[in-house]
Write an enzyme that holds these catalytic residues in place. Structure first.
Site, PDB file in Angstrom:
ATOM      1  N   LEU A   1     -10.719   0.935  -3.252  1.00  0.00           N
ATOM      2  CA  LEU A   1     -11.760   0.296  -2.702  1.00  0.00           C
ATOM      3  C   LEU A   1     -10.981  -1.156  -2.103  1.00  0.00           C
ATOM      4  CD1 LEU A   1     -14.398   0.784  -5.709  1.00  0.00           C
ATOM      5  CD2 LEU A   1     -13.965   1.952  -3.616  1.00  0.00           C
TER       6      LEU A   1
ATOM      7  N   ASN B   1      -0.631  -0.144  -2.574  1.00  0.00           N
ATOM      8  CA  ASN B   1      -0.792  -1.625  -2.326  1.00  0.00           C
ATOM      9  C   ASN B   1       0.418  -2.491  -2.027  1.00  0.00           C
ATOM     10  OD1 ASN B   1      -3.359  -1.670  -2.662  1.00  0.00           O
ATOM     11  ND2 ASN B   1      -3.678  -2.199  -4.976  1.00  0.00           N
TER      12      ASN B   1
ATOM     13  N   CYS C   1      -5.923  -7.713  -6.012  1.00  0.00           N
ATOM     14  CA  CYS C   1      -5.136  -6.428  -6.286  1.00  0.00           C
ATOM     15  C   CYS C   1      -3.805  -6.791  -5.849  1.00  0.00           C
ATOM     16  CB  CYS C   1      -5.746  -5.290  -5.437  1.00  0.00           C
ATOM     17  SG  CYS C   1      -7.281  -4.517  -6.385  1.00  0.00           S
TER      18      CYS C   1
END
Ligand code: UDX
Length: 450
Positions: A156, A214, A266
């Site tokens: 998300l 990521n 993140c």
């Protein structure tokens, strides 16, 4: 299906609300009394577009419930999500305390009910490779509950979390049991058509997928940020390069926007964690090291550029900072570029005035009275020697720039997100410095001022 969510923080609340909206009965467990009261009053404790309305709708219908009682919440559960924190320890390894504690509490409660069906425990948190296997071993050893464990990393993005959750690019499920995969497939059924969106793999692959995703995205940003140096030296435009390479279907256009550095809860944490995970197996991961170094340098270089272009030391200069959140549409300031940029400005003796539509209260906790706080960008810029724009809030693109220029002691904007229009800036009489793009010098106006 009957779903329990342990931990109604950001991930837990978004996941639980979205699962309720596709027809599951969801019980959220929250131990923090203040947060639980907010939830039970029908309010959303975090700012996330669309979440409040969706939460209220399903809370009112009873599809989404909240409690602080784990035992009651897991009574009929087929799936239990663990959405608790997995903070890093000072040596970079992950603290398993919350995960093991929550897992054990769930299993002890399940064991007391003595249900004969298997319960699937889902780890949503981003955890280093090997964690789910360890957790499964721990739960088998410590409890007699009939459980299986799967890793189900979330992808998300803050600001679009509800949309991302309802329209996932893919659902990644890591585990060792076919039965667990089938349960997860059933759980996500409305969201994973076509079938290829549902990806199963072993625990370690799922865990590493999250870090790899990521780090890859952060690498793309750092790569483009590094390109801005060449663009500025050779007179190229990083936005043209973005379009030029992003239209290659092998590269794609996403996450190629240059700026004054990535932030958030993140990217910085996960890229750093991948470096530690590599080191844990004796590998010095040069690649992820460089991603972080470039990101740090980008913020320093931004402040150096302000000093350089102002043509005077920053000591005593008045700098207006527009945007404190790590990106638009959130009040989150974790690892925000503004944290470093403001710190560097203050260290160099600048007087900083700052504003943000959502994140000012959070930033006040950090800088307190070291910074002067303004309710809006127009007031913030008044009397300043320069504006530093650090968050791409859309409302910053439609400001009354002529009026703002007239109130500043020198009309200069450093656009750390490349979100303003150079022609608008030129017409308003600004000297305009984006990142990796041609500047607007407005020399005529400058001469007039001298
Ligand atoms: C990110 C991931 O996108 C998401 O999949 C994961 O689950 C959590 O981390 P988030 O931190 O919410 O999501 O924000 P994101 O929109 O990805 O932006 C992260 C940072 O990168 C922001 O500071 C943003 O300004 C910056 N960014 C993003 C760029 O500098 N350039 C880009 O092209 C995109």
């Amino acid at each position: 299906m009957d779903v329990t969510i342990i931990g109604c923080g950001y991930v837990g609340l978004v996941t639980g609300t979205c699962l309720a909206s596709i027809g599951h009965t969801v019980r959220g467990v929250e131990k923090d009394a203040k947060k639980l009261k907010t939830l039970l009053d029908g309010h959303c404790p975090i700012f996330e577009p669309g979440l409040h309305e969706l939460m209220q709708e399903h809370f009112a219908s009873g599809q989404l419930q909240f409690t602080d009682n784990v035992k009651a919440a897991v009574k009929d559960a087929e799936v239990v999500f663990l959405c608790v924190g997995t903070p890093s320890k000072p040596d970079g390894t992950v603290d398993m305390g919350f995960l093991e504690g929550a897992g054990k509490e769930v299993c002890d409660a399940l064991a007391e009910y003595n249900n004969d069906y298997m319960v699937t425990i889902v780890v949503k948190s981003t955890v280093p490779a090997g964690t789910n296997r360890k957790l499964y071993g721990f739960l088998k050893e410590q409890t007699r509950a009939h459980v299986q464990v799967v890793s189900n990393p979330e992808f998300l993005k803050e600001g679009t979390a509800v949309q991302d959750c309802m329209n996932p690019d893919r659902i990644v499920v890591g585990g060792e049991s076919r039965e667990a995969f089938l349960v997860m497939r059933r759980l996500y059924d409305p969201l994973v058509k076509p079938e290829e969106k549902f990806l199963t793999m072993n625990w370690e692959s799922a865990e590493l997928t999250k870090y790899a995703a990521n780090s890859m995205l952060a690498a793309r940003i750092s790569f483009m940020n590094e390109m801005t140096i060449l663009c500025e030296q050779y007179g190229a435009d990083v936005e043209d390069i973005r379009k030029g390479i992003g239209s290659d279907s092998r590269i794609g256009p996403a996450f190629l926007k240059a700026g004054c550095g990535y932030g958030g809860s993140c990217f910085p944490k996960d890229v750093a964690a991948l470096e530690h995970i590599s080191r844990a197996v004796g590998h010095e991961n040069l690649f992820v090291h460089v991603i972080q170094t470039i990101n740090k340098n980008q913020k320093k270089r931004f402040v150096d550029k302000i000093e350089n272009k102002l043509g005077r030391p920053l000591a005593g200069a008045k700098i207006a900072v527009w945007g404190l959140a790590f990106k638009a549409d959130t009040d989150d300031i974790r690892e925000s570029a503004a944290l470093d940029v403001i710190r560097y400005l203050l260290d160099k003796g600048a007087q900083v005035k700052a504003t943000d539509p959502k994140a000012m209260e959070n930033m006040k906790q950090i800088f307190k009275d070291e910074v002067e706080w303004s309710q809006d960008p127009v007031t913030c810029a008044a009397g300043a020697d320069a504006v530093a724009l650090l968050t791409d809030w859309p409302q910053y693109t439609t400001l009354p720039f002529r009026k703002i220029a007239a109130t500043m002691s020198s009309p200069i904007i450093f656009d750390g997100r490349n979100c303003l229009h150079r022609d608008v800036m030129r017409d308003a009489g600004f000297q305009y410095y984006p990142i990796g793009r041609p500047a607007v010098e407005n020399t005529l106006r400058l001469k007039n001022r001298v």
